[in-house]
Enzyme design. Structure first.
Site, PDB file in Angstrom:
ATOM      1  N   GLU A 137     -13.313 -33.531 -15.669  1.00 15.66           N
ATOM      2  CA  GLU A 137     -12.524 -33.073 -14.522  1.00 15.66           C
ATOM      3  C   GLU A 137     -12.356 -34.218 -13.514  1.00 15.66           C
ATOM      4  OE1 GLU A 137     -11.626 -29.769 -14.293  1.00 15.66           O
ATOM      5  OE2 GLU A 137     -12.690 -29.206 -16.121  1.00 15.66           O
ATOM      6  N   LYS A 184     -25.893 -23.486 -19.255  1.00 10.75           N
ATOM      7  CA  LYS A 184     -26.006 -23.132 -20.670  1.00 10.75           C
ATOM      8  C   LYS A 184     -27.471 -23.048 -21.093  1.00 10.75           C
ATOM      9  CE  LYS A 184     -21.588 -25.413 -21.675  1.00 10.75           C
ATOM     10  NZ  LYS A 184     -21.001 -26.763 -21.920  1.00 10.75           N
TER      11      LYS A 184
END
Lengths: 437, 437
Positions: A191, A206
């Site tokens: 990003e 995660k």
């Protein structure tokens, strides 16, 4: 389609478009598995005017996603908008109406999953989140079901593709962190604000989910000790290599006598371990169970189609739950018995493959040219060739790797070569597979 | 225990003993997952007098396995005797009495699975066979459920550990096929009659099951084109290496426009592919789906505990089916909500880990000895060390990998080192994980 499972997709970004595309393109195959169609009937997106890379024909587009979460004509809600507040409200609203939910929202599950799961349990629905961890790699299913006979002792994973791409670039090209990051941004792997990836926050989300599923502990994002990769220098990578190690950004969770440790950190791994060899944007998770030992899973951890693959797997699970009768077990071969179909078998003669060929030949002039002429005459290209001179009075050796060719053609060429007086007995021939994606 | 799932184990060989051991040792963890105990209540073995490496207390031992298949007090039958005729009769008898069946019998499933699955379907029970392929690696679940959103295009696997061990020995030690086989037999990896393994029959059985599950075709063992590894020579391995390839014994199944091809054969694979790097007795399966791309799974393909891990995973699935209510979905985190437990978090200070440390130091005499003295004073051993001389008037570099040490101790030593006048700013320190099984 009256028996179709009706899906509402909230969020039509990369993954949402992938889900719509996949359910359409693989509709026949999915129906063969489930015994009924799974169809996107409703969808919503923030910017309705944007061009999408999927066919929205027949899908009711809602301006307000909450109408989808509450719609009595939607069986399963797929939440793909990310973020925590609105997504949470939508999911809780869907649960309250007795709908199964599928989400790829790792931040939400890691930080508010305990509350969401309790709400789902109370209503007798599932909130499935395979796509939240390691993209298309079915690691949540492996932990919750495939490893169910084990006490899982530890797990370790490369679970952020952006970070792994950057470290791979630094390792292979000697680039600085800044240069590798810029390259990742250029390719769309990172990003504009790369904080979530390079500081390990994405991996920590995660890892929170993996650790709770492995150990049966509540989700606890705040317990993760998180360290990014910004301090890894090319010098460290070079020195680590000289010592026989690779540096990877790992998520690690261990359960020992004194409790659990859950950490995201740059880690040196011996270069001969498979985890050290996973390069680029691939994700890998290694689990250690007290019965099975180490088991590993790898594949694409991001991207619209790979993540959609996991979303649809969750939808298939939900569809099976929606049908309560015994006929809707997971079928023996994964497909409904009446959808099992004979397919024609390709005759070996027609199989297309590259070949390896080793010939023992007399040490004479012109041998190589005769061999290559035969291959050329059969339209077989040579990808690689080695000719080894004989020692003492042994044969000379010619080894060839061909391009992909029809088996029959190769066999014909081989028979011709074997009939040459200077080609001796003891031919070796094996097929070659390149596994290019 | 009145709500226990009652299991009858037919066959107490390596795997059967592993199942009994595992259900006993991991009983608490398994009950946390399933919500009820899974208990072996009945067992049978050909030779009842043999010493077993598991505790048979409380288990009713049957002289005739058929009594187990027919016993109304057995909920699930686990068939582990191998062979085709008796095993088939036992499984069909259990199915006829409405029992779920779990089997590791790849030959039986590959050759007579179509009939067995039809019988199971008619009675509304499952015949689960995760342990028949790739031992403890949950690849059947991955294909049938985790990849359910995909059209699976192809798969390839190293699915016979014996063959892979032999090829690995030939590659790493330059041994002949015969010598590597003898070594495998000595270690118990290969049978006295190695035909099934080295001629690819065992792999062909497994590939039959993988292909049918991936493509939704009937099981068709006779369709497999099977080639063993007996013709692979050390010379071929050496030449393949010189060309950048490794030779592996692969099972390959592809689905194309003209039909399917299913073959077991020695295959050259580019050395940089992960499949080429899987050595020894490990199994690996690579799947290619049209959405997810390539996904890989690896782990122990054989051995009592690893295979038992897959058998018990199937038992957990069966146990969930036996409870029809919504409470027995696969729970969100894989454990029943009332079994989710907080575990103490190990403080970072107490984490045990090996460390990598890079120091930039002045180019003076005695520096290394001062550094190593500090480590020794904190009881920290050095596993590897590199000292690099400075170029021009740069700093010298010292990089160290320590043995496993408590974080706190390492930090104390580090503070001491950093206070030395000749240690400059710019210290790097990362943790090291060795992943030794």
């Amino acid at each position: 389609m009256s028996n179709a499972v009706r899906v509402g997709v909230i969020g039509l970004g990369t993954v949402g478009q992938g889900v719509v595309r996949l359910l359409k393109n693989n509709a026949a195959e999915i129906e063969r598995r489930v015994g009924r169609p799974i169809v996107v009937t409703h969808a919503s997106a923030r910017d309705l005017s944007r061009q999408r890379d999927c066919d929205l024909t027949g899908i009711t587009i809602a301006a307000d996603p909450m109408t989808i979460a509450r719609d009595a004509d939607v069986d399963v809600v797929v939440e793909l908008i990310g973020g925590k507040d609105v997504a949470r409200e939508l999911i809780l609203a869907a649960i309250a109406r007795g709908k199964h939910v599928v989400t790829a929202n790792k931040a939400l599950i890691a930080e508010q999953g305990n509350e969401i799961f309790a709400a789902a349990r109370a209503k007798g629905v599932i909130v499935a989140f395979e796509s939240a961890v390691a993209g298309g790699v079915p690691v949540i299913k492996a932990i919750r079901e495939g490893m169910a006979g084990n006490r899982i002792e530890s797990l370790a994973g490369i679970i952020n593709g952006t970070g792994n791409y950057i470290l791979t670039q630094m390792t292979e090209k000697g680039e600085s962190f800044a240069d590798a990051l810029a390259q990742a941004q250029k390719l769309g792997y990172a990003e504009a604000d790369p904080t979530f990836d390079v500081e390990g926050i994405d991996a920590a989300h995660k890892l929170t989910i993996l650790a709770a599923s492995a150990f049966g502990t509540p989700l606890s994002f705040k317990s993760v000790n998180t360290e990014g990769i910004t301090k890894v220098t090319p010098q460290d990578i070079t020195i680590a290599q000289a010592m026989g190690y690779r540096i990877k950004h790992l998520g690690i969770a261990k359960r020992g006598d004194n409790g659990v440790e859950v950490r995201v950190q740059p880690t040196l791994i011996p270069e001969n371990k498979l985890l050290a060899k996973v390069d680029g944007v691939l994700n890998t998770v290694l689990l250690k169970g007290n019965a099975v030992g180490q088991v590993g899973f790898y594949g694409r951890g991001a991207g619209g189609d790979a993540t959609a693959s996991a979303v649809v797997a969750d939808l298939v699970d939900a569809a099976r739950l929606l049908a309560a009768d015994a006929k809707h077990f997971v079928p023996s071969l994964g497909f409904q018995p009446d959808a099992i179909r004979e397919l024609p078998l390709v005759a070996m003669d027609d199989v297309q493959s590259a070949h390896y060929l080793r010939l023992q030949v007399a040490d004479e002039a012109g041998v190589l040219s005769r061999i290559t002429a035969i291959l050329a005459a059969h339209d077989i290209s040579i990808e690689a060739i080695i000719q080894r001179e004989p020692r003492d009075d042994e044969d000379a050796t010619i080894a060839i790797i061909t391009s992909v060719v029809q088996e029959k053609k190769f066999n014909e060429a081989l028979v011709e070569m074997q009939s040459l007086p200077f080609v001796h007995a003891g031919v070796s021939r094996f097929r070659v597979e390149h596994f290019n994606d």
